[in-house]
Design an enzyme around this catalytic site. Structure first.
Site, PDB file in Angstrom:
ATOM      1  N   HIS A  26       0.820  -1.201   0.000  1.00 27.83           N
ATOM      2  CA  HIS A  26       0.000   0.000   0.000  1.00 27.83           C
ATOM      3  C   HIS A  26       0.856   1.253   0.000  1.00 27.83           C
ATOM      4  O   HIS A  26       2.055   1.202   0.257  1.00 27.83           O
ATOM      5  CB  HIS A  26      -0.982   0.027   1.189  1.00 27.83           C
ATOM      6  CG  HIS A  26      -0.359  -0.245   2.521  1.00 27.83           C
ATOM      7  ND1 HIS A  26      -0.555  -1.428   3.206  1.00 27.83           N
ATOM      8  CD2 HIS A  26       0.458   0.489   3.296  1.00 27.83           C
ATOM      9  CE1 HIS A  26       0.112  -1.386   4.344  1.00 27.83           C
ATOM     10  NE2 HIS A  26       0.742  -0.238   4.434  1.00 27.83           N
ATOM     11  N   GLU A  77      -3.703   3.724   1.607  1.00 32.17           N
ATOM     12  CA  GLU A  77      -4.008   3.846   3.034  1.00 32.17           C
ATOM     13  C   GLU A  77      -4.096   5.333   3.343  1.00 32.17           C
ATOM     14  O   GLU A  77      -3.078   6.042   3.373  1.00 32.17           O
ATOM     15  CB  GLU A  77      -2.930   3.184   3.894  1.00 32.17           C
ATOM     16  CG  GLU A  77      -3.189   3.343   5.392  1.00 32.17           C
ATOM     17  CD  GLU A  77      -2.102   2.742   6.269  1.00 32.17           C
ATOM     18  OE1 GLU A  77      -2.000   3.154   7.442  1.00 32.17           O
ATOM     19  OE2 GLU A  77      -1.347   1.867   5.778  1.00 32.17           O
ATOM     20  N   HIS A  95       2.322  11.951  -8.887  1.00 29.56           N
ATOM     21  CA  HIS A  95       0.930  11.556  -9.036  1.00 29.56           C
ATOM     22  C   HIS A  95       0.768  10.058  -8.763  1.00 29.56           C
ATOM     23  O   HIS A  95       1.742   9.318  -8.679  1.00 29.56           O
ATOM     24  CB  HIS A  95       0.413  11.871 -10.445  1.00 29.56           C
ATOM     25  CG  HIS A  95       1.148  11.148 -11.536  1.00 29.56           C
ATOM     26  ND1 HIS A  95       2.112  11.743 -12.317  1.00 29.56           N
ATOM     27  CD2 HIS A  95       1.082   9.858 -11.978  1.00 29.56           C
ATOM     28  CE1 HIS A  95       2.595  10.870 -13.187  1.00 29.56           C
ATOM     29  NE2 HIS A  95       1.985   9.705 -12.998  1.00 29.56           N
ATOM     30  N   GLU A 143      -3.228  10.431 -12.644  1.00 27.67           N
ATOM     31  CA  GLU A 143      -3.201  10.232 -14.080  1.00 27.67           C
ATOM     32  C   GLU A 143      -4.151   9.089 -14.413  1.00 27.67           C
ATOM     33  O   GLU A 143      -4.081   8.018 -13.797  1.00 27.67           O
ATOM     34  CB  GLU A 143      -1.795   9.881 -14.558  1.00 27.67           C
ATOM     35  CG  GLU A 143      -1.706   9.673 -16.066  1.00 27.67           C
ATOM     36  CD  GLU A 143      -0.311   9.285 -16.542  1.00 27.67           C
ATOM     37  OE1 GLU A 143      -0.110   9.239 -17.771  1.00 27.67           O
ATOM     38  OE2 GLU A 143       0.556   9.020 -15.689  1.00 27.67           O
TER      39      GLU A 143
END
Length: 289
Positions: A26, A77, A95, A143
């Site tokens: 994560h 998370e 991004h 994106e």
């Protein structure tokens, strides 16, 4: 003889990351309104809320969202710290990316929900891939990439680096990643290295971007870290220490169990100051139970 015996253990240890059972687990970052972000991600991106926890004694809450279960998929998370409504994203974070079969449809959904569309759908400069860019309520850029069906729609985390060759070496040596693709764009004055454990159309990749002449970026206080699974945090931590000596970065938490939770981790910074946490694979699965 002493030198030879010292080199051999290091050489054997440095092979460990490539043999280890590693997977992106994560990415952790902070948001100013947890429910608002959950609503945006589920309604606009199609993510699912996988679990949520509140830790009042530490004054924060977490939510885990993604496109599949945490046992197999990469997830976000989100962290909400009580009373903190906004954060500085800084100039270093780039991004996240989501692949979808219909970029235009997702953009229209984002627009209808009040999201910020910063680049309309269209082909990338010098290529055929259709992309768009949007921002979530906290200003994180996403994106959107038009692709066919994939087991992992949450497909990229982009971070900027001041020395791409050094960063590539670090992630290869310390984390056992492969350089999947290098993209040179001299006309736009940047170079990208795609790093990961499998091909980028199959899973999540780390997109490292070097902008010509820029060696440092601000980190802000919004983006936190990426977590990656390992079968042995102690051995993995020793590898990182060796690579830190060669390329930079530092251990920020020695390998061992977290108090009150028991999950074994080791955390460290790369040469650019980006944080990674390696998490024991068995302990992680126990947490999910």
């Amino acid at each position: 003889m002493a030198e030879a015996s010292a080199v051999a253990p290091n050489a054997e240890l440095l092979d460990w990351p490539k043999k280890d059972n590693r997977r992106f687990l994560h990415v952790v970052y902070r948001v100013g309104d947890l429910d608002r972000t959950i609503e945006f991600y589920t309604e606009c991106f199609g993510m699912k809320l996988l679990r949520k926890r509140d830790v009042p004694e530490e004054k924060y809450s977490n939510a885990f969202l993604g496109f599949g279960p945490e046992t197999s998929n990469f997830v976000v998370e989100l962290t909400y710290n009580y009373g903190v409504s906004s954060y500085d994203i800084g100039t270093g974070f780039g991004h996240f990316a989501i692949s979808t079969q219909d970029v235009s449809k997702m953009v229209e959904t984002v627009r209808a929900k009040g999201g910020n569309v910063t680049r309309e759908p269209g082909p990338v400069k010098g290529g055929n891939s259709v992309i768009a860019f949007v921002k979530d309520p906290d200003g994180y850029a996403f994106e959107l990439i038009q692709r066919g069906p994939t087991p992992e729609p949450l497909c990229q985390v982009m971070l900027r680096t001041g020395d791409l060759d050094r960063a590539i070496k670090f992630y290869e040596k310390a984390l056992g990643m492969r350089l999947l693709r290098r993209i040179e764009r001299p006309e736009y004055k940047y170079t990208i290295g795609m790093m990961g454990y499998a091909e980028e159309y199959e899973t999540i990749v780390l997109e490292l971007t070097y902008n010509y002449g820029v060696t440092e970026y601000t980190k802000g206080n919004a983006y936190a870290q990426i977590a990656i699974g390992t079968d042995d945090v102690y051995k993995s931590g020793e590898v990182v220490k060796i690579v830190n000596q060669e390329l930079g970065g530092k251990i920020t938490r020695e390998a061992g169990p977290l108090p009150g939770l028991g999950t074994k981790i080791v955390s460290f910074l790369d040469p650019d100051g980006w944080k990674t946490v390696l998490v024991d694979n068995k302990d992680f699965l126990k947490e999910l139970e």
